[in-house]
Design a protein around this motif. Structure first.
Motif, PDB file in Angstrom:
ATOM      1  N   LEU A 176       0.827  -1.207   0.000  1.00  7.94           N
ATOM      2  CA  LEU A 176       0.000   0.000   0.000  1.00  7.94           C
ATOM      3  C   LEU A 176       0.856   1.250   0.000  1.00  7.94           C
ATOM      4  CD1 LEU A 176      -2.862  -0.961   2.493  1.00  7.94           C
ATOM      5  CD2 LEU A 176      -3.022  -0.703   0.017  1.00  7.94           C
ATOM      6  N   LEU A 177       1.964   1.196   0.720  1.00  6.18           N
ATOM      7  CA  LEU A 177       2.861   2.347   0.755  1.00  6.18           C
ATOM      8  C   LEU A 177       3.545   2.542  -0.597  1.00  6.18           C
ATOM      9  CD1 LEU A 177       4.176   4.590   2.429  1.00  6.18           C
ATOM     10  CD2 LEU A 177       5.944   2.943   3.094  1.00  6.18           C
ATOM     11  N   VAL A 178       3.999   1.438  -1.181  1.00 10.60           N
ATOM     12  CA  VAL A 178       4.721   1.530  -2.456  1.00 10.60           C
ATOM     13  C   VAL A 178       3.792   1.976  -3.576  1.00 10.60           C
ATOM     14  CG1 VAL A 178       5.945   0.198  -4.204  1.00 10.60           C
ATOM     15  CG2 VAL A 178       6.464  -0.156  -1.781  1.00 10.60           C
ATOM     16  N   PHE A 179       2.569   1.442  -3.576  1.00  9.57           N
ATOM     17  CA  PHE A 179       1.627   1.731  -4.665  1.00  9.57           C
ATOM     18  C   PHE A 179       0.587   2.778  -4.272  1.00  9.57           C
ATOM     19  CE2 PHE A 179       3.099  -2.597  -5.616  1.00  9.57           C
ATOM     20  CZ  PHE A 179       3.539  -2.422  -6.918  1.00  9.57           C
ATOM     21  N   LYS A 180       0.933   3.651  -3.330  1.00 11.17           N
ATOM     22  CA  LYS A 180      -0.002   4.679  -2.888  1.00 11.17           C
ATOM     23  C   LYS A 180      -0.440   5.556  -4.055  1.00 11.17           C
ATOM     24  CE  LYS A 180       1.498   8.439  -1.263  1.00 11.17           C
ATOM     25  NZ  LYS A 180       2.140   9.515  -0.488  1.00 11.17           N
ATOM     26  N   ASP A 181       0.517   6.047  -4.843  1.00 13.82           N
ATOM     27  CA  ASP A 181       0.176   6.922  -5.969  1.00 13.82           C
ATOM     28  C   ASP A 181      -0.668   6.193  -7.007  1.00 13.82           C
ATOM     29  OD1 ASP A 181       1.502   9.005  -4.797  1.00 13.82           O
ATOM     30  OD2 ASP A 181       3.377   8.683  -5.905  1.00 13.82           O
ATOM     31  N   THR A 182      -0.367   4.902  -7.195  1.00 17.38           N
ATOM     32  CA  THR A 182      -1.148   4.127  -8.165  1.00 17.38           C
ATOM     33  C   THR A 182      -2.589   3.983  -7.719  1.00 17.38           C
ATOM     34  OG1 THR A 182       0.817   2.886  -8.844  1.00 17.38           O
ATOM     35  CG2 THR A 182      -1.321   1.911  -9.341  1.00 17.38           C
ATOM     36  N   ILE A 183      -2.802   3.727  -6.427  1.00 16.16           N
ATOM     37  CA  ILE A 183      -4.163   3.582  -5.913  1.00 16.16           C
ATOM     38  C   ILE A 183      -4.914   4.911  -6.006  1.00 16.16           C
ATOM     39  CG2 ILE A 183      -5.524   3.055  -3.865  1.00 16.16           C
ATOM     40  CD1 ILE A 183      -3.260   1.146  -3.023  1.00 16.16           C
ATOM     41  N   LEU A 184      -4.246   5.991  -5.603  1.00 11.69           N
ATOM     42  CA  LEU A 184      -4.875   7.303  -5.697  1.00 11.69           C
ATOM     43  C   LEU A 184      -5.215   7.644  -7.145  1.00 11.69           C
ATOM     44  CD1 LEU A 184      -2.703   9.400  -3.195  1.00 11.69           C
ATOM     45  CD2 LEU A 184      -5.070   8.662  -2.883  1.00 11.69           C
ATOM     46  N   SER A 185      -4.280   7.354  -8.055  1.00 11.45           N
ATOM     47  CA  SER A 185      -4.505   7.665  -9.463  1.00 11.45           C
ATOM     48  C   SER A 185      -5.619   6.816 -10.052  1.00 11.45           C
ATOM     49  CB  SER A 185      -3.206   7.463 -10.256  1.00 11.45           C
ATOM     50  OG  SER A 185      -2.196   8.335  -9.807  1.00 11.45           O
ATOM     51  N   LEU A 186      -5.716   5.557  -9.606  1.00 11.36           N
ATOM     52  CA  LEU A 186      -6.786   4.692 -10.097  1.00 11.36           C
ATOM     53  C   LEU A 186      -8.152   5.249  -9.711  1.00 11.36           C
ATOM     54  CD1 LEU A 186      -7.968   2.128 -11.317  1.00 11.36           C
ATOM     55  CD2 LEU A 186      -7.497   0.970  -9.137  1.00 11.36           C
ATOM     56  N   VAL A 187      -8.299   5.623  -8.451  1.00  9.37           N
ATOM     57  CA  VAL A 187      -9.567   6.189  -7.992  1.00  9.37           C
ATOM     58  C   VAL A 187      -9.871   7.490  -8.739  1.00  9.37           C
ATOM     59  CG1 VAL A 187     -10.811   7.116  -6.012  1.00  9.37           C
ATOM     60  CG2 VAL A 187      -9.354   5.102  -5.739  1.00  9.37           C
ATOM     61  N   ALA A 188      -8.845   8.340  -8.881  1.00 13.60           N
ATOM     62  CA  ALA A 188      -9.042   9.613  -9.583  1.00 13.60           C
ATOM     63  C   ALA A 188      -9.402   9.394 -11.037  1.00 13.60           C
ATOM     64  CB  ALA A 188      -7.779  10.461  -9.469  1.00 13.60           C
ATOM     65  N   SER A 189      -8.749   8.431 -11.680  1.00 15.30           N
ATOM     66  CA  SER A 189      -9.028   8.162 -13.090  1.00 15.30           C
ATOM     67  C   SER A 189     -10.470   7.702 -13.284  1.00 15.30           C
ATOM     68  CB  SER A 189      -8.060   7.100 -13.621  1.00 15.30           C
ATOM     69  OG  SER A 189      -8.311   6.807 -14.977  1.00 15.30           O
ATOM     70  N   VAL A 190     -10.951   6.849 -12.383  1.00 12.80           N
ATOM     71  CA  VAL A 190     -12.341   6.386 -12.478  1.00 12.80           C
ATOM     72  C   VAL A 190     -13.305   7.554 -12.299  1.00 12.80           C
ATOM     73  CG1 VAL A 190     -14.090   4.947 -11.377  1.00 12.80           C
ATOM     74  CG2 VAL A 190     -11.789   4.050 -11.750  1.00 12.80           C
ATOM     75  N   GLN A 191     -13.025   8.444 -11.326  1.00 10.47           N
ATOM     76  CA  GLN A 191     -13.899   9.589 -11.095  1.00 10.47           C
ATOM     77  C   GLN A 191     -13.890  10.561 -12.275  1.00 10.47           C
ATOM     78  OE1 GLN A 191     -12.318  10.965  -7.311  1.00 10.47           O
ATOM     79  NE2 GLN A 191     -14.078  10.141  -6.235  1.00 10.47           N
ATOM     80  N   LEU A 192     -12.704  10.831 -12.812  1.00  4.70           N
ATOM     81  CA  LEU A 192     -12.605  11.756 -13.937  1.00  4.70           C
ATOM     82  C   LEU A 192     -13.365  11.230 -15.146  1.00  4.70           C
ATOM     83  CD1 LEU A 192      -8.832  12.793 -13.736  1.00  4.70           C
ATOM     84  CD2 LEU A 192     -10.803  14.232 -13.225  1.00  4.70           C
ATOM     85  N   THR A 193     -13.241   9.927 -15.385  1.00  3.64           N
ATOM     86  CA  THR A 193     -13.876   9.343 -16.564  1.00  3.64           C
ATOM     87  C   THR A 193     -15.382   9.191 -16.379  1.00  3.64           C
ATOM     88  OG1 THR A 193     -11.833   8.130 -17.042  1.00  3.64           O
ATOM     89  CG2 THR A 193     -13.836   7.394 -18.146  1.00  3.64           C
ATOM     90  N   SER A 194     -15.789   8.695 -15.217  1.00  8.79           N
ATOM     91  CA  SER A 194     -17.222   8.463 -14.999  1.00  8.79           C
ATOM     92  C   SER A 194     -18.008   9.765 -14.938  1.00  8.79           C
ATOM     93  CB  SER A 194     -17.429   7.664 -13.709  1.00  8.79           C
ATOM     94  OG  SER A 194     -16.899   8.369 -12.593  1.00  8.79           O
ATOM     95  N   ASN A 195     -17.388  10.833 -14.406  1.00  8.22           N
ATOM     96  CA  ASN A 195     -18.063  12.133 -14.319  1.00  8.22           C
ATOM     97  C   ASN A 195     -17.812  13.018 -15.536  1.00  8.22           C
ATOM     98  OD1 ASN A 195     -19.111  11.580 -11.742  1.00  8.22           O
ATOM     99  ND2 ASN A 195     -17.195  12.205 -10.775  1.00  8.22           N
ATOM    100  N   ASP A 196     -17.069  12.501 -16.504  1.00  2.68           N
ATOM    101  CA  ASP A 196     -16.776  13.249 -17.732  1.00  2.68           C
ATOM    102  C   ASP A 196     -16.177  14.619 -17.416  1.00  2.68           C
ATOM    103  OD1 ASP A 196     -16.585  13.582 -20.460  1.00  2.68           O
ATOM    104  OD2 ASP A 196     -18.618  14.342 -20.685  1.00  2.68           O
ATOM    105  N   MET A 197     -15.224  14.651 -16.491  1.00  2.82           N
ATOM    106  CA  MET A 197     -14.622  15.904 -16.071  1.00  2.82           C
ATOM    107  C   MET A 197     -13.524  16.374 -17.014  1.00  2.82           C
ATOM    108  SD  MET A 197     -14.382  15.054 -11.991  1.00  2.82           S
ATOM    109  CE  MET A 197     -13.520  16.576 -11.603  1.00  2.82           C
ATOM    110  N   ILE A 198     -12.919  15.435 -17.726  1.00  5.71           N
ATOM    111  CA  ILE A 198     -11.805  15.814 -18.600  1.00  5.71           C
ATOM    112  C   ILE A 198     -11.714  14.806 -19.734  1.00  5.71           C
ATOM    113  CG2 ILE A 198     -10.104  14.518 -17.254  1.00  5.71           C
ATOM    114  CD1 ILE A 198      -8.086  16.705 -17.848  1.00  5.71           C
TER     115      ILE A 198
END
Length: 422
Positions: A176-198
């Motif tokens: 979790l520590l090593v892949f913290k940025d990956t997990i955060l980016s995964l959640v952000a990517s899903v939100q950006l795409t599902s909400n059509d923000m960008i």
């Protein structure tokens, strides 16, 4: 002549030589299979794909089929190593495990290549700009590579993969520590795409990160923005969720871009108009409706005070700034570069020490940058040039020219010359 059977029976006295000959034969057979696969079978497959898939044939061949072809010689070695005479069981096990690990890695890479192909084919679809799947593809590849790492290690160690998976529980905190940025980016990517923000191609602006330009790549970990000076700004995907940014897509889709700019008037030049000046301003065709309407309105207002015998100070009169504001409004309505179906007005803002702001608020009928700037400049070129006709002056801080005029006037013993239009 020595009999062949005698020669073969003679090799039994040299077990190491039999092992070497068996290995050489196995390597030769694997090389022959590899040659047949690469030069015969793959050519046939490539021609068949070219006839059916056309544009995607080369990508499919390169990403998937060519990689899978490397499995054939590995299978030969995996199956044939047990037939090598006098080869120790330990050595056979190691070679089989390495061949099996190679096959697993090759298959995983082929699947990853297939995911790349899926992304490439999907990117050509019209909806790809609004719903990119590159982030999901990268997540899938991460899962594949993680599974490949577990399977390869388990195969090389000749142990069950379940043993390695059970040991991952103790490493969860580290992962979790090593892949913290990956997990955060995964959640952000899903939100950006599902909400059509960008979307790719959007013009976004993030001043806090010096980003102001078009999105050229939307991936799992990063978003690449090509700024208008052609530099590239790379932003972590999760920052687009945690921080605010401006997306200009709405402006681009509306077909019009806002013009909001003010002219600062010298407030000492504002006054009432005389009847002669009103007559002179009737030369402007754009003021006909305004002047006619105002004349009737003011006449009706003023007659009541005149009949009552009130002082003339109570009557209403036209002002040069009000007439100029009406002219600006009429000019905007007549200008071909201004959108008529969107908000359009000229308004006074609060007076400031720098003058009285007359703000133009309207929309150009284009979103093309250079055309928009040309329309905006054309409007204000005209407004600034026509100001003297209304006996109005722009506010401007004293310049060197003003100071020189004052100095020359003082030297001549006369007051400084008034600026033009005063």
């Amino acid at each position: 002549m020595i009999d062949l059977e005698d020669g073969l029976s003679g090799l039994s006295a040299y077990p190491h030589l039999q092992t070497l000959l068996g290995l050489a034969l196995l390597v030769t057979l694997a090389a022959a299979v590899n040659w047949l696969t690469q030069h015969v079978l793959l050519r046939i497959v490539r021609k068949a794909l070219s006839l059916s898939l056309k544009d995607e044939a080369d990508a499919l061949f390169r990403e998937v089929i060519a990689r899978l072809a490397n499995v054939a010689p590995a299978i030969v070695i995996y199956q044939g190593i047990v037939a090598t005479p006098h080869l120790p069981v330990e050595a056979q096990t190691v070679i089989r495990n390495v061949a099996a690990a190679f096959m697993i890695l090759t298959v995983i890479l082929a699947i990853a290549g297939g995911l790349n192909l899926v992304n490439a084919v999907y990117s050509k679809r019209p909806e790809a700009r609004a719903r990119p799947i590159k982030g999901y593809i990268q997540v899938g590849k991460i899962i594949l590579y993680a599974a490949a790492a577990i399977l390869v290690v388990a195969t090389l160690l000749d142990r069950s993969p379940l043993l390695l998976i059970s040991g991952l529980g103790a490493m969860a905190a580290v992962l979790l520590l090593v892949f913290k940025d990956t997990i955060l980016s995964l959640v952000a990517s899903v939100q950006l795409t599902s909400n059509d923000m960008i979307r790719v191609g959007d013009w976004i602006e993030m001043p806090q990160l010096n980003a102001n330009g078009d999105v050229i790549d939307l991936a799992l970990h990063t978003v690449k923005i090509q700024n208008f000076d052609k530099t590239i700004t790379t932003i972590p995907t999760w920052r687009l969720i945690n921080e605010s940014f401006v997306n200009w897509r709405g402006m681009q889709e509306s077909g019009g871009r806002r013009i909001m700019r003010s002219i600062l008037l010298d407030q000492t030049s504002i006054r009432f108009l005389t009847q002669d000046e009103i007559t002179r301003l009737r030369r402007f065709v754009l003021l006909d409706l305004y002047l006619d309407g105002k004349a009737k309105e003011l006449q009706a207002w003023n007659e009541s005070f005149i009949r009552a015998g009130r002082d003339g100070v109570n009557t209403r009169k036209l002002t040069n700034v009000g007439t100029f504001r009406a002219y600006m409004q009429a000019y905007l309505k007549a200008h071909p570069g201004v959108a008529k179906d969107k908000t359009m007005m000229v308004r006074q803002r609060d007076p400031t020490p720098e003058g009285l702001p007359l703000e133009v608020y309207c929309f150009a009928n284009t979103v093309v940058w250079d055309a928009y700037e040309a329309i905006q400049s054309d409007l204000f070129d005209h407004f600034l040039a026509v100001l003297p006709e209304f006996d109005l002056r722009l506010f401007q801080a004293p310049t060197g020219w003003d100071m020189r005029g004052m100095h020359e006037g003082l030297l001549a013993g006369a007051p400084a010359a008034a600026p033009p239009g005063a």
